[in-house]
Design a protein around this motif. Sequence first.
Motif, mmCIF file in Angstrom:
data_model
loop_
_atom_site.group_PDB
_atom_site.id
_atom_site.type_symbol
_atom_site.label_atom_id
_atom_site.label_comp_id
_atom_site.label_asym_id
_atom_site.label_seq_id
_atom_site.Cartn_x
_atom_site.Cartn_y
_atom_site.Cartn_z
ATOM 1 N N ARG A 295 0.837 -1.202 0.000
ATOM 2 C CA ARG A 295 0.000 0.000 0.000
ATOM 3 C C ARG A 295 0.874 1.256 0.000
ATOM 4 O O ARG A 295 1.812 1.376 0.770
ATOM 5 C CB ARG A 295 -0.903 -0.028 1.229
ATOM 6 N N GLY A 296 0.560 2.177 -0.906
ATOM 7 C CA GLY A 296 1.292 3.433 -1.013
ATOM 8 C C GLY A 296 2.480 3.371 -1.961
ATOM 9 O O GLY A 296 3.077 4.397 -2.252
ATOM 10 N N ASP A 297 2.832 2.173 -2.441
ATOM 11 C CA ASP A 297 3.978 2.031 -3.345
ATOM 12 C C ASP A 297 3.523 1.990 -4.796
ATOM 13 O O ASP A 297 2.371 1.682 -5.101
ATOM 14 C CB ASP A 297 4.747 0.738 -3.048
ATOM 15 N N ASP A 298 4.463 2.277 -5.687
ATOM 16 C CA ASP A 298 4.254 2.122 -7.126
ATOM 17 C C ASP A 298 5.058 0.922 -7.593
ATOM 18 O O ASP A 298 6.179 0.697 -7.147
ATOM 19 C CB ASP A 298 4.715 3.362 -7.895
ATOM 20 N N TRP A 299 4.489 0.163 -8.507
ATOM 21 C CA TRP A 299 5.168 -0.990 -9.074
ATOM 22 C C TRP A 299 5.859 -0.618 -10.381
ATOM 23 O O TRP A 299 6.948 -1.040 -10.657
ATOM 24 C CB TRP A 299 4.174 -2.124 -9.292
ATOM 25 N N LEU A 300 5.183 0.177 -11.165
ATOM 26 C CA LEU A 300 5.682 0.541 -12.485
ATOM 27 C C LEU A 300 5.419 2.023 -12.695
ATOM 28 O O LEU A 300 4.330 2.505 -12.411
ATOM 29 C CB LEU A 300 4.937 -0.279 -13.554
ATOM 30 N N SER A 301 6.428 2.728 -13.171
ATOM 31 C CA SER A 301 6.255 4.152 -13.428
ATOM 32 C C SER A 301 6.961 4.504 -14.727
ATOM 33 O O SER A 301 8.167 4.297 -14.859
ATOM 34 C CB SER A 301 6.835 4.963 -12.265
ATOM 35 N N VAL A 302 6.187 4.977 -15.682
ATOM 36 C CA VAL A 302 6.725 5.374 -16.983
ATOM 37 C C VAL A 302 6.199 6.763 -17.291
ATOM 38 O O VAL A 302 4.987 6.958 -17.425
ATOM 39 C CB VAL A 302 6.297 4.382 -18.093
ATOM 40 N N TRP A 303 7.118 7.720 -17.395
ATOM 41 C CA TRP A 303 6.791 9.105 -17.657
ATOM 42 C C TRP A 303 5.778 9.590 -16.636
ATOM 43 O O TRP A 303 6.073 9.655 -15.468
ATOM 44 C CB TRP A 303 6.332 9.281 -19.105
ATOM 45 N N GLN A 304 4.557 9.951 -17.027
ATOM 46 C CA GLN A 304 3.533 10.456 -16.096
ATOM 47 C C GLN A 304 2.513 9.379 -15.709
ATOM 48 O O GLN A 304 1.489 9.682 -15.108
ATOM 49 C CB GLN A 304 2.795 11.631 -16.727
ATOM 50 N N LEU A 305 2.773 8.119 -16.062
ATOM 51 C CA LEU A 305 1.838 7.027 -15.797
ATOM 52 C C LEU A 305 2.474 6.050 -14.817
ATOM 53 O O LEU A 305 3.623 5.652 -14.985
ATOM 54 C CB LEU A 305 1.493 6.309 -17.106
ATOM 55 N N ALA A 306 1.710 5.656 -13.790
ATOM 56 C CA ALA A 306 2.227 4.691 -12.815
ATOM 57 C C ALA A 306 1.130 3.710 -12.432
ATOM 58 O O ALA A 306 -0.067 4.024 -12.485
ATOM 59 C CB ALA A 306 2.734 5.419 -11.573
ATOM 60 N N LEU A 307 1.562 2.519 -12.057
ATOM 61 C CA LEU A 307 0.670 1.508 -11.499
ATOM 62 C C LEU A 307 1.075 1.352 -10.045
ATOM 63 O O LEU A 307 2.218 0.995 -9.742
ATOM 64 C CB LEU A 307 0.821 0.176 -12.241
ATOM 65 N N GLY A 308 0.161 1.686 -9.156
ATOM 66 C CA GLY A 308 0.480 1.655 -7.736
ATOM 67 C C GLY A 308 -0.664 1.094 -6.923
ATOM 68 O O GLY A 308 -1.656 0.606 -7.459
ATOM 69 N N HIS A 309 -0.532 1.147 -5.609
ATOM 70 C CA HIS A 309 -1.552 0.630 -4.696
ATOM 71 C C HIS A 309 -1.977 1.745 -3.749
ATOM 72 O O HIS A 309 -1.230 2.151 -2.868
ATOM 73 C CB HIS A 309 -0.982 -0.546 -3.904
ATOM 74 N N ASN A 310 -3.179 2.230 -3.982
ATOM 75 C CA ASN A 310 -3.739 3.292 -3.156
ATOM 76 C C ASN A 310 -5.134 2.874 -2.696
ATOM 77 O O ASN A 310 -5.786 2.064 -3.342
ATOM 78 C CB ASN A 310 -3.838 4.597 -3.962
ATOM 79 N N GLN A 311 -5.578 3.448 -1.604
ATOM 80 C CA GLN A 311 -6.926 3.191 -1.104
ATOM 81 C C GLN A 311 -7.681 4.514 -1.053
ATOM 82 O O GLN A 311 -7.107 5.540 -0.680
ATOM 83 C CB GLN A 311 -6.892 2.552 0.285
ATOM 84 N N ASN A 312 -8.946 4.469 -1.413
ATOM 85 C CA ASN A 312 -9.776 5.665 -1.477
ATOM 86 C C ASN A 312 -11.076 5.374 -0.735
ATOM 87 O O ASN A 312 -11.818 4.476 -1.118
ATOM 88 C CB ASN A 312 -10.043 6.003 -2.948
ATOM 89 N N ASP A 313 -11.340 6.132 0.314
ATOM 90 C CA ASP A 313 -12.605 5.927 1.021
ATOM 91 C C ASP A 313 -13.637 6.989 0.660
ATOM 92 O O ASP A 313 -14.710 7.047 1.228
ATOM 93 C CB ASP A 313 -12.396 5.858 2.536
ATOM 94 N N GLY A 314 -13.325 7.790 -0.351
ATOM 95 C CA GLY A 314 -14.275 8.778 -0.862
ATOM 96 C C GLY A 314 -14.946 8.249 -2.117
ATOM 97 O O GLY A 314 -15.212 7.054 -2.231
ATOM 98 N N ILE A 315 -15.197 9.146 -3.059
ATOM 99 C CA ILE A 315 -15.783 8.708 -4.324
ATOM 100 C C ILE A 315 -14.719 8.832 -5.407
ATOM 101 O O ILE A 315 -13.560 9.060 -5.112
ATOM 102 C CB ILE A 315 -17.071 9.497 -4.682
ATOM 103 N N ALA A 316 -15.126 8.736 -6.651
ATOM 104 C CA ALA A 316 -14.187 8.721 -7.770
ATOM 105 C C ALA A 316 -13.192 9.869 -7.694
ATOM 106 O O ALA A 316 -13.546 10.997 -7.364
ATOM 107 C CB ALA A 316 -14.955 8.780 -9.089
#
Length: 147
Positions: free
Chosen positions: A25-46
């Motif tokens: 949680r909170g880390d990124d696995w892959l980051s290319v330029w301005q795009l990243a795949l990470g793990h975040n949690q959101n308890d709000g809406i979109a």
Amino acid sequence: MAVIAGLALVADQIVKWSVRATIPRGDDWLSVWQLALGHNQNDGIAFGLFAGAGRAVGVVTALVLPLVVLALGLFARARLLAAVSAGLLLGGGASNLSDRVLRGEVTDYIEVGLWPSFNLADVAIVCGACLLLWIIGQDEDERTAPR
């Protein structure tokens, strides 16, 4: 409509499961330029709006979703694109709702620049809403066209 909704829900849940299982949680696995795949949690809406309101958002969504299903189902009965739009909206909404019910928050994993992180369910909801607006606009054009 049901097939598209099911595909959107299952695809998003598979990616969320994979993200939770492999990326801290909170880390990124892959980051290319301005795009990243990470793990975040959101308890709000979109897109991180109304942070801290996860349970209330879940309750409102659970109450409103059956009405949306009925309305979209009636609208989509005779139109393929409307059925696709409805399926995207329902599948995305159901996937995020299941996260809220099971975990109290939604797993987000797509990060683009400074934009708040989001997930495939959010993409399905936004694409479904845009397609629905386009369909409604086309219907309006047909009704107001001179004959």
